[in-house]
Write a protein that holds these residues in place. Structure first.
Motif, PDB file in Angstrom:
ATOM      1  N   LYS A   1     -17.499   2.363  31.320  1.00 48.88           N
ATOM      2  CA  LYS A   1     -17.614   1.726  32.401  1.00 48.88           C
ATOM      3  C   LYS A   1     -18.002   0.127  32.328  1.00 48.88           C
ATOM      4  N   CYS A   2     -17.459  -0.649  33.333  1.00 46.59           N
ATOM      5  CA  CYS A   2     -17.916  -1.958  33.228  1.00 46.59           C
ATOM      6  C   CYS A   2     -19.102  -2.252  33.777  1.00 46.59           C
TER       7      CYS A   2
ATOM      8  N   LYS B   1     -16.770  -0.425  38.212  1.00 42.92           N
ATOM      9  CA  LYS B   1     -16.000   0.617  38.238  1.00 42.92           C
ATOM     10  C   LYS B   1     -15.675   1.254  37.022  1.00 42.92           C
ATOM     11  N   MET B   2     -15.271   2.487  37.205  1.00 43.39           N
ATOM     12  CA  MET B   2     -14.818   3.144  36.066  1.00 43.39           C
ATOM     13  C   MET B   2     -13.281   3.003  35.732  1.00 43.39           C
ATOM     14  N   THR B   3     -13.166   2.397  34.681  1.00 47.51           N
ATOM     15  CA  THR B   3     -11.793   2.019  34.412  1.00 47.51           C
ATOM     16  C   THR B   3     -11.289   3.133  33.287  1.00 47.51           C
TER      17      THR B   3
ATOM     18  N   CYS C   1     -11.769  -6.123  31.478  1.00 50.50           N
ATOM     19  CA  CYS C   1     -11.652  -5.369  32.648  1.00 50.50           C
ATOM     20  C   CYS C   1     -10.589  -5.960  33.608  1.00 50.50           C
TER      21      CYS C   1
ATOM     22  N   PHE D   1     -18.779  -3.207  28.506  1.00 51.49           N
ATOM     23  CA  PHE D   1     -18.575  -1.646  29.094  1.00 51.49           C
ATOM     24  C   PHE D   1     -19.483  -0.841  28.201  1.00 51.49           C
TER      25      PHE D   1
ATOM     26  N   THR E   1     -20.389   6.430  29.313  1.00 50.31           N
ATOM     27  CA  THR E   1     -20.514   7.099  30.467  1.00 50.31           C
ATOM     28  C   THR E   1     -20.098   8.440  29.908  1.00 50.31           C
TER      29      THR E   1
END
Length: 60
Positions: free
Chosen positions: A15-16, A21-23, A44, A53, A56
């Motif tokens: 996650k950034c 935001k979860m990429t 990102c 990052f 998570t």
């Protein structure tokens, strides 16, 4: 004979830390060797720059 899977690799998401935001960054880590949370510099697409990052959990 093929040996069974014995390593402790688990899937994690990234996650950034700036935009939050979860990429679509997924990777694996060995929980025996790396016990703390991962922090990796990646690009990102939302921030349009290289950010840190953080690890998570991946939901099923």
């Amino acid at each position: 004979m093929a040996k069974g899977k014995t390593d402790a690799r688990t899937p994690i998401g990234l996650k950034c830390s700036k935009c939050g935001k979860m990429t679509r960054r997924h990777t694996q880590k060995n929980t025996k060797n790396t016990t703390d949370k991962l922090e990796i510099k990646k690009y990102c697409p939302f921030c349009k720059s290289v950010q840190v990052f953080k690890e998570t959990k991946i939901g099923k």
